[in-house]
Scaffold this active site. Structure first.
Site, mmCIF file in Angstrom:
data_model
loop_
_atom_site.group_PDB
_atom_site.id
_atom_site.type_symbol
_atom_site.label_atom_id
_atom_site.label_comp_id
_atom_site.label_asym_id
_atom_site.label_seq_id
_atom_site.Cartn_x
_atom_site.Cartn_y
_atom_site.Cartn_z
ATOM 1 N N LYS A 129 7.900 -12.870 -3.895
ATOM 2 C CA LYS A 129 6.592 -13.055 -3.017
ATOM 3 C C LYS A 129 7.005 -14.316 -1.735
ATOM 4 O O LYS A 129 5.997 -14.091 -0.908
ATOM 5 C CB LYS A 129 5.467 -14.033 -4.029
ATOM 6 C CG LYS A 129 5.038 -12.860 -4.794
ATOM 7 C CD LYS A 129 3.883 -13.296 -6.215
ATOM 8 C CE LYS A 129 3.288 -12.142 -6.741
ATOM 9 N NZ LYS A 129 2.463 -12.576 -7.213
ATOM 10 N N LYS A 185 8.033 -1.785 -9.126
ATOM 11 C CA LYS A 185 7.443 -1.738 -9.872
ATOM 12 C C LYS A 185 5.234 -1.500 -9.595
ATOM 13 O O LYS A 185 5.090 -2.503 -8.132
ATOM 14 C CB LYS A 185 6.234 -2.886 -10.871
ATOM 15 C CG LYS A 185 6.160 -4.057 -10.305
ATOM 16 C CD LYS A 185 6.013 -5.447 -11.596
ATOM 17 C CE LYS A 185 4.618 -6.957 -10.639
ATOM 18 N NZ LYS A 185 3.765 -6.904 -11.691
ATOM 19 N N LYS A 194 -0.818 -4.719 -8.077
ATOM 20 C CA LYS A 194 -2.590 -5.501 -8.114
ATOM 21 C C LYS A 194 -2.333 -5.497 -6.314
ATOM 22 O O LYS A 194 -2.814 -4.981 -5.497
ATOM 23 C CB LYS A 194 -3.094 -7.152 -8.125
ATOM 24 C CG LYS A 194 -3.435 -6.689 -9.932
ATOM 25 C CD LYS A 194 -4.269 -7.851 -9.921
ATOM 26 C CE LYS A 194 -3.455 -8.164 -11.556
ATOM 27 N NZ LYS A 194 -2.873 -10.022 -11.313
HETATM 28 N N1 AQP Z 1 3.394 -2.548 -12.966
HETATM 29 C C1 AQP Z 1 3.300 -3.433 -14.880
HETATM 30 N N2 AQP Z 1 3.993 -2.486 -15.399
HETATM 31 C C2 AQP Z 1 3.351 -3.025 -16.801
HETATM 32 N N3 AQP Z 1 2.611 -4.299 -17.283
HETATM 33 C C3 AQP Z 1 2.733 -5.054 -15.932
HETATM 34 N N4 AQP Z 1 1.859 -6.288 -16.265
HETATM 35 C C4 AQP Z 1 2.180 -6.569 -14.186
HETATM 36 N N5 AQP Z 1 2.169 -5.220 -13.674
HETATM 37 C C5 AQP Z 1 2.845 -4.597 -14.315
HETATM 38 C C6 AQP Z 1 1.557 -7.431 -16.594
HETATM 39 O O1 AQP Z 1 0.118 -7.868 -16.694
HETATM 40 C C7 AQP Z 1 -0.114 -8.585 -16.908
HETATM 41 C C8 AQP Z 1 -1.149 -9.101 -15.512
HETATM 42 O O2 AQP Z 1 0.073 -9.961 -14.554
HETATM 43 P P1 AQP Z 1 -0.168 -10.762 -13.416
HETATM 44 O O3 AQP Z 1 -2.001 -10.905 -13.307
HETATM 45 O O4 AQP Z 1 -0.045 -12.874 -13.434
HETATM 46 O O5 AQP Z 1 -0.022 -10.357 -12.660
HETATM 47 P P2 AQP Z 1 1.084 -10.258 -11.596
HETATM 48 O O6 AQP Z 1 2.744 -9.722 -13.617
HETATM 49 O O7 AQP Z 1 2.574 -10.516 -11.142
HETATM 50 O O8 AQP Z 1 1.208 -8.527 -11.923
HETATM 51 P P3 AQP Z 1 0.394 -7.663 -10.020
HETATM 52 O O9 AQP Z 1 -0.787 -6.064 -11.006
HETATM 53 O O10 AQP Z 1 1.742 -7.455 -9.556
HETATM 54 O O11 AQP Z 1 0.225 -9.057 -9.065
HETATM 55 P P4 AQP Z 1 0.601 -9.446 -8.323
HETATM 56 O O12 AQP Z 1 0.306 -8.344 -7.205
HETATM 57 O O13 AQP Z 1 -0.991 -10.267 -8.096
HETATM 58 O O14 AQP Z 1 1.658 -10.161 -8.476
HETATM 59 C C9 AQP Z 1 1.705 -9.136 -16.997
HETATM 60 O O15 AQP Z 1 1.412 -9.309 -18.514
HETATM 61 C C10 AQP Z 1 1.761 -8.982 -16.405
HETATM 62 O O16 AQP Z 1 3.662 -8.846 -17.000
#
Ligand code: AQP
Length: 328
Positions: A112, A193, A196
């Protein structure tokens, strides 16, 4: 065994099927066997700039999605991180005992921070706040997707370091990953992966995407040059679609092989899309009902904060006693 579970999500964008299969689905499944606490982590969200009005709205949207995905607000505490100030209070204590090198080597920080011109210190300290979220409630189990496993290891390290410095205080929590669906990959880029905040229009299936869009997204998902599913040796994109189907359908590997081995990609993608739609449609209906009256959501979040605050205060009292922070 400690029966309390804690987990959370950032209101940083539209939740996608990776968030559901990696985390939310497990939360809903586990909730009645444990004492569950689910948080919307808005202070984590602002480690990267968020539009203020959007952040307010998305925080409530995520709460509605938790419930629509099966989290029972009568049983599980659902609340917003910033409404319980003890999270940041404990995070500061952890920041003070966490070596810089532990934070600097986190892969999410590297990824990030690489995307931004100016990197806030909060992004570096993010895992100390995450450790505070979990340890504030002395949670024994943390159900997350695989991308959070490294942060969970750090939480364990921080709890052990605090315990070694100040005496036995914190539970050392366990990570709980789902057997299938722990890492859902991007549809357009199966080496990354699903996320969002990824920019690609064909990257993720949002939990609120209408059926036609879901069908279009899956039909455009990257596969490989083979004519159909080679179950024993699928390319990364096909493996991802197989995972998505299996995680939604809760079927065994044998059943998957029986159903899909040799299936042409057109039929395969249609079947995967239908499986996703059949799960998301009822969730979307519930979400529409819930967001029609935002006061209900606000009431649930307020009640959730009231439920967890005494636990947070008890932990902070103990932390003050252990560390010598002034108690008067
Ligand atoms: N691709 C994924 N596959 C399985 N689990 C996932 N999680 C996120 N992406 C995947 C799980 O969802 C939960 C929420 O995570 P978060 O909101 O803390 O953000 P993150 O892990 O950083 O996920 P994102 O969706 O990619 O958000 P951004 O883009 O904002 O960083 C966690 O339990 C995570 O493991």
């Amino acid at each position: 065994m400690n029966k309390r579970i804690f987990s959370g999500m950032q209101p940083t964008g539209d939740l996608h099927i990776g968030n559901y299969l990696g985390a939310l689905k497990t939360w809903a499944r586990m909730q009645y066997d444990y004492e569950p606490i689910f948080c919307i982590v808005d202070q984590h969200a602002i480690t990267v700039y968020q539009d203020p009005a959007e952040l307010q709205r998305k925080t409530e949207d995520v709460a509605a999605l938790y419930i629509a995905a099966g989290i029972d607000p009568e049983h599980s505490a659902i609340f917003v991180q910033s409404t319980v100030p003890a999270h940041v209070e404990l995070a500061w204590v952890f920041t003070c005992i966490t070596p810089f090198g532990w934070l600097n080597r986190m892969t999410q920080f590297k990824a990030k921070s690489g995307q931004q011109e100016s990197v806030g210190t909060g992004l570096l300290c993010y895992p100390a706040l995450m450790a505070a979220d979990i340890l504030l409630y002395q949670a024994g189990i943390v159900p997350v997707g695989e991308d959070q496993a490294q942060h969970l290891e750090l939480t364990r390290d921080i709890s052990q370091r605090f315990n070694a410095l100040y005496g036995e205080t914190f539970v050392v929590p366990e990570t709980r990953l789902p057997v299938v669906g722990a890492r859902i990959m991007g549809l357009d880029e199966p080496a990354e992966k699903m996320s969002k905040s990824a920019p690609g229009a064909n990257h993720a299936v949002g939990l609120l995407d209408p059926p036609n869009r879901i069908k279009k997204l899956i039909s455009r998902a990257v596969t490989d040059s083979k004519p159909g599913v080679d179950f024993e040796d699928p390319g990364a994109g096909v493996r991802n679609l197989l995972n998505i189907y299996q995680a939604f359908a809760d079927v065994t590997n044998d059943e998957m092989k029986e159903k899909f081995d040799g299936m042409r990609y057109g039929d395969f993608k249609k079947t995967v899309a239908e499986m996703i739609v059949s799960h998301l449609e009822p969730m979307q209906k519930k979400y529409e009902e819930l967001t029609a009256d935002r006061d209900v959501i606000r009431g649930i979040l307020k009640k959730g904060a009231e439920r967890v605050t005494p636990i947070a205060h008890a932990t902070m009292d103990l932390v003050r006693e252990r560390t010598g922070l002034y108690r008067g």
